[in-house]
Design a protein around this motif. Structure first.
Motif, PDB file in Angstrom:
ATOM      1  N   LEU A  78       1.041  -1.048   0.184  1.00 35.83           N
ATOM      2  CA  LEU A  78       0.119  -0.073   0.363  1.00 35.83           C
ATOM      3  C   LEU A  78       0.558   1.590  -0.157  1.00 35.83           C
ATOM      4  N   ALA A  79       2.269   1.508   0.753  1.00 38.35           N
ATOM      5  CA  ALA A  79       2.546   2.439   0.592  1.00 38.35           C
ATOM      6  C   ALA A  79       3.488   2.712  -0.674  1.00 38.35           C
ATOM      7  N   ARG A  80       3.912   1.672  -1.087  1.00 35.27           N
ATOM      8  CA  ARG A  80       4.366   2.257  -2.246  1.00 35.27           C
ATOM      9  C   ARG A  80       3.295   2.166  -3.758  1.00 35.27           C
ATOM     10  N   HIS A  81       2.455   0.791  -3.519  1.00 36.56           N
ATOM     11  CA  HIS A  81       1.217   1.661  -4.572  1.00 36.56           C
ATOM     12  C   HIS A  81      -0.269   1.737  -4.676  1.00 36.56           C
ATOM     13  N   GLY A  82      -0.059   2.086  -2.883  1.00 38.48           N
ATOM     14  CA  GLY A  82      -1.445   2.631  -2.794  1.00 38.48           C
ATOM     15  C   GLY A  82      -1.780   3.984  -3.222  1.00 38.48           C
ATOM     16  N   GLY A  83      -1.077   5.202  -3.695  1.00 37.23           N
ATOM     17  CA  GLY A  83      -1.801   5.601  -4.747  1.00 37.23           C
ATOM     18  C   GLY A  83      -2.083   6.923  -3.796  1.00 37.23           C
ATOM     19  N   ALA A  84      -1.616   6.959  -2.122  1.00 36.53           N
ATOM     20  CA  ALA A  84      -2.212   7.931  -1.770  1.00 36.53           C
ATOM     21  C   ALA A  84      -0.959   7.895  -0.677  1.00 36.53           C
ATOM     22  N   ASP A  85      -0.329   9.193   0.776  1.00 40.25           N
ATOM     23  CA  ASP A  85       0.373   9.139   1.188  1.00 40.25           C
ATOM     24  C   ASP A  85       0.178   8.777   2.566  1.00 40.25           C
TER      25      ASP A  85
ATOM     26  N   ALA B 239      -7.467  -7.917   2.405  1.00 42.48           N
ATOM     27  CA  ALA B 239      -7.518  -8.822   1.046  1.00 42.48           C
ATOM     28  C   ALA B 239      -8.753  -7.731  -0.026  1.00 42.48           C
ATOM     29  N   GLY B 240      -9.619  -6.914   0.568  1.00 46.13           N
ATOM     30  CA  GLY B 240      -9.720  -5.838  -0.206  1.00 46.13           C
ATOM     31  C   GLY B 240      -8.640  -5.011  -0.299  1.00 46.13           C
ATOM     32  N   ALA B 241      -8.293  -4.141   0.262  1.00 48.85           N
ATOM     33  CA  ALA B 241      -6.769  -3.060  -0.114  1.00 48.85           C
ATOM     34  C   ALA B 241      -6.246  -3.270  -1.061  1.00 48.85           C
ATOM     35  N   LEU B 242      -5.369  -4.733  -0.989  1.00 52.62           N
ATOM     36  CA  LEU B 242      -4.695  -4.841  -1.816  1.00 52.62           C
ATOM     37  C   LEU B 242      -5.744  -5.307  -3.258  1.00 52.62           C
ATOM     38  N   ARG B 243      -6.310  -5.486  -3.528  1.00 52.84           N
ATOM     39  CA  ARG B 243      -7.085  -6.781  -4.731  1.00 52.84           C
ATOM     40  C   ARG B 243      -6.641  -5.409  -5.936  1.00 52.84           C
ATOM     41  N   ASP B 244      -6.856  -4.431  -5.878  1.00 54.14           N
ATOM     42  CA  ASP B 244      -6.440  -3.567  -7.718  1.00 54.14           C
ATOM     43  C   ASP B 244      -4.930  -3.056  -7.832  1.00 54.14           C
ATOM     44  N   LEU B 245      -4.215  -3.519  -6.501  1.00 55.84           N
ATOM     45  CA  LEU B 245      -2.306  -2.975  -6.596  1.00 55.84           C
ATOM     46  C   LEU B 245      -1.914  -3.950  -7.880  1.00 55.84           C
ATOM     47  N   PRO B 246      -0.726  -3.849  -8.220  1.00 52.61           N
ATOM     48  CA  PRO B 246      -0.560  -4.422  -9.462  1.00 52.61           C
ATOM     49  C   PRO B 246       0.858  -5.154  -8.417  1.00 52.61           C
ATOM     50  N   VAL B 247       1.163  -6.501  -8.971  1.00 55.11           N
ATOM     51  CA  VAL B 247       1.260  -7.128  -8.988  1.00 55.11           C
ATOM     52  C   VAL B 247       2.929  -7.031  -7.998  1.00 55.11           C
TER      53      VAL B 247
END
Lengths: 592, 259
Positions: A128-135, A145-153
């Motif tokens: 989330l810190a690297r690819h989450g899109g927010a600071d 699981a829900g928060a990570l679903r849309d993150l890139p591999v």
């Protein structure tokens, strides 16, 4: 502004500041092509990985203010972030959201750009810190699981080959990956992929390698009004030790080494390591040692605008059985122990005692070892040292660590600070107590390291079997001493040696212009230290062989000579007499 | 303290013979001699020496300065200091501390055995300079945990540290405090005595081999005492100092021993 480092095919960009990013530059581009492409001058600095690592470690130490378990990113992650295990510690800041706000605010005040994510697992927080899109991202418990679903591999900390393979298959999101059957994935990409996936989704535990292990006994006190005076620090240290003493007493332990961490208002952490010669839990004594240490530091302890938090942690414990106390003063050993500690804190010097070693060579046959309370000759103190730490010890610069947050050294990208909530294995220390813990390696001055085997201390006795008149005299002397005080332990010093000098040089000093009456015999006249010595009397030789199992060498023939002026010297000839080479003579010691 | 004074007065005269009682009464009435009479001393065991020293021996507490006669006599001075230390340690329990400035020779463990000093009762401190030696000695004096203290100085004993050491030594059960300094640098200081030690040919045993170390010791300065010049011999087995007899054939001992 950019930072460049040597990469494949020459210098490549490593990190960029916002202005450079606005120009459309990307990390990884070759510097030459970039220079040709953009029309504006670019300031380029060489990368300093060691300095980056140091800065990260300092940031980790500072982050110990939130929770005791803080781990910098390992080799699997990038090199510019850290984990804080806030399990059980977030309520101290008033909840997780407030903790993240507080952390972000402090980092912003220190001019450190950071992206912070708080999740159930280290892997999730990293993603989330690297690819989450927010600071600032705070994932509620169970929402990984829900928060990570849309993150890139890529967010799963995989190696680049696996990421490329997944993308070739059209798997770009973690959610897509998670929906697939596990067997074919494991066969195709190995177990590492599933491990990372499970770690991120909290199906498998992920232990952190904390920078400093949580001290079992620690206490801290924060101040609304920062303190700066030495007496206040000493009093606080005494109170903190008094707070810990009952727990130590209950467990039958004492502190062998302590770390006093002083958190300055501006974020600098000063850590003072105090080594003790024996386990101790008396607050007054600890306070006295802290006072002596601060005396020695003097102005070097730059209080600045004051210290807002003082933390005391027991870094090394030792068994300290209950003892019947005396009404009067303690036994003599106690006094010497306290003196040893006081000298160690005040002067930074340790008391040594002489110890024999089993060696034939005089210069190798003894040494100075550190004096330890209750440690008779040859005994080893019982100390339970801390578990080994995973990271290099703090800089051994006199035990004074300078941890601070520098502004402006973070051009090598933003510092991502994931926070993980569910720390496996290492729970937080008790409520209300947070503290840093020394990482095993203590201040070289104050703890008891193995002493540097400087040649000057390589003294002792020689185990060379010569039975002569010296033995009876030494035997008598031992009896005479035994009458003085209880000879409980037999002396480790052998008493069958020929006379040995009172002062032994670390290595023989050459004697020149040696004149002998017989070639094999002792010298009659020699020059040493720019003076001619005429020998009035000589005894010997005593032959001492070189230690051939260590290094080859010539046997030495030692002579005890007395000069006309009355000085007594210990001379040796290096190697037996031979007609085809001149004899080399050395002065090795002086008798009283 | 806890005793009834009437009981005390009733008991004291009933004991001993009149002469002893008189002496006890005189001692009670005598003016205090600034604590000097009660100051502990280390008798050197030689009446010729002890007569020169106030109180009949080396006072425990105030510093005693020991200097070599020449640059080559440093080890002789160290040997003499360790001899005094061994003499003291043979009478009391406890340990001795040697605090050495850098470059000063530290004793070799087995050579200590040859002087009759157990190396196990010796603690060493390698200080970073004379100032650290003084601080270490002062801390040790305040701690009162050690029986003897020896400081090996590089530059000598100035007035101020000497006075500080003297003050730190005030109080009950002080240790023996010896300071070794180089041959030159004889500055005024608070030392109680100043010795100057030169090497002398050792005594021979009946086979003609080197036996006991000897030093020519000069008492240069002695507060409330007299100076002197002796040839001293150390018997490490019996822990005794001797004045060698001026025997025929013993060239080293004949002549200059005036006590």
């Amino acid at each position: 502004m950019a930072v460049a480092a040597e990469g494949p095919g020459g210098l490549r960009l490593l990190a960029l500041d916002p202005a450079a990013q606005a120009l459309g530059l990307r990390p990884g581009e070759p510097l030459g092509r970039v220079r040709a492409r953009i029309g504006v001058p670019l300031r380029v600095y060489p990368a300093e990985p060691a300095a980056d690592r140091d800065a990260l470690l300092r940031l980790c130490r500072w982050a110990c203010r939130y929770a005791p378990v803080v781990a910098p990113f390992g080799p699997a992650e990038a090199s510019d972030g850290l984990y804080i295990d806030v399990a059980g510690a977030s309520h101290l800041c008033g909840g997780e959201a407030r903790l993240v706000d507080d952390l972000a605010g402090r980092l912003a005040r220190a001019d450190i750009p950071a992206r912070i994510a708080l999740a159930d697992t280290p892997g999730g927080a990293f993603a989330l810190a690297r690819h989450g899109g927010a600071d600032r991202i705070v994932v509620p418990p169970g929402g990984a699981a829900g928060a990570l679903r849309d993150l890139p591999v890529e967010a799963l900390r995989l190696d680049p080959g696996a990421v490329a393979g997944l993308k070739r298959l059209g798997l770009r999101r973690i959610g897509e990956l998670d929906a697939l059957p596990r067997g074919p994935l494991a066969r195709r990409f190995g177990a590492a992929l599933l491990l990372r996936l499970d770690q991120a989704l909290a199906r498998r535990p992920e232990p952190l390698a904390p920078l400093t292990e949580a001290a079992e006994y620690a206490a801290a006190r924060g101040f609304l009004d920062p303190i700066g005076r030495q007496s206040d620090i000493v009093r606080t240290a005494r109170d903190l030790m008094a707070e810990m003493a009952p727990r130590l007493e209950r467990d039958g332990l004492g502190a062998c080494a302590l770390r006093l961490a002083l958190h300055r208002v501006d974020g600098v952490v000063r850590a003072l390591d105090l080594g003790l010669s024996r386990p101790e839990r008396d607050p007054e004594r600890v306070a006295a040692l802290v006072s002596l240490r601060l005396d020695r530091l003097g102005r070097a302890l730059d209080a600045g605008f004051g210290f807002e938090t003082v933390a005391l942690a027991v870094t090394v414990t030792g068994a300290m059985p209950a003892r019947q106390t005396d009404l009067g003063a303690g036994s003599a050993g106690d006094g010497v122990g306290f003196l040893a500690d006081a000298l160690a804190q005040r002067l930074g010097r340790a008391l040594l005692r002489l110890e024999p070693r089993a060696s034939h060579l005089p210069e190798r046959a003894g040494r100075g070892v550190l004096w330890v309370a209750g440690g008779g000759p040859g005994s080893v103190p019982r100390r339970s040292t801390g578990r080994p730490s995973a990271l290099p010890p703090p800089s051994p610069s006199g035990g004074l660590e300078y941890s601070c947050i520098e502004a402006g050294n973070t051009a090598s990208g933003s510092v991502a600070g994931p926070l993980s909530r569910a720390g496996e294995g290492s729970g937080p220390s008790g409520c209300g107590t947070t503290g840093t813990r020394g990482d095993g390696a203590l201040d070289p001055e104050n703890s008891r390291p193995s002493p540097q085997p400087s040649p000057a201390r390589e003294r002792g006795h020689v185990a060379f079997l010569h039975q002569d008149r010296g033995s009876t005299e030494l035997g008598e002397q031992r009896c005479a001493q035994g009458a003085g005080h209880a000879p409980a332990i037999p002396s480790p010093w052998p008493d069958h040696l020929p006379p040995r000098p009172l002062v032994l040089f670390p290595r023989g000093e050459a004697a020149c212009d040696v004149l002998s009456t017989v070639p094999e015999g002792p010298p009659r006249r020699f020059r040493w230290r720019a003076q001619i010595h005429r020998v009035a009397h000589a005894e010997g030789p005593e032959r001492i062989e070189a230690e051939w199992w260590r290094e080859p060498g010539e046997p030495r023939d030692y002579y005890r000579v007395e000069c006309e002026a009355g000085h007594r010297l210990w001379l040796y000839r290096d190697g037996p007499h031979a007609t085809d080479r001149p004899a080399a003579w050395y002065v090795h010691g002086l008798f009283a | 303290m806890g005793l009834d004074p009437a009981d005390e007065s009733a008991r004291t005269p009933a004991r001993g013979e009149p002469r002893a009682r008189l002496a006890a009464l005189r001692a009670q009435l005598a003016p205090p001699e600034e604590g000097r009479a009660s100051r502990p001393i280390l008798p050197l065991g030689l009446s010729a020496l002890d007569a020169h020293l106030p109180g009949g021996g080396l006072a425990l507490g105030p510093p005693h300065e020991i200097a070599p006669a020449g640059p080559a006599d440093g080890v002789a001075a160290l040997g003499f200091a360790l001899t005094l230390c061994a003499l003291h340690l043979s009478q009391v329990s406890g340990e001795a501390l040697i605090a050495a400035a850098p470059g000063e020779p530290l004793p070799y463990g087995h050579g200590l055995l040859g002087l009759g000093l157990d190396p196990g009762r010796l603690l060493l401190l390698e200080a970073g300079g004379d100032g650290e030696v003084f601080r270490a000695l002062e801390a040790a004096l305040h701690a009162r945990a050690l029986a003897a203290l020896i400081g090996l100085l590089r530059d000598g004993l100035p007035l101020k540290p000497g006075r500080r050491l003297q003050l730190a030594a005030e109080g009950p059960s002080p240790p023996l405090l010896l300071l070794l300094r180089p041959a030159e640098a004889g500055m005024p200081n608070g030392a109680a005595t100043r010795w100057r030690i030169a090497a002398a040919p050792a005594s021979r045993d009946r086979f003609g081999t080197l036996d006991r170390p000897r030093w020519r010791a000069r008492l240069e300065r002695c507060r409330n005492g007299r100076g002197g010049d002796w040839l001293l011999e150390w018997d490490h087995a019996a822990h005794r100092l001797h004045l060698p007899e001026p025997l025929a054939g013993d060239a080293a001992a004949s002549g200059r021993s005036r006590a």
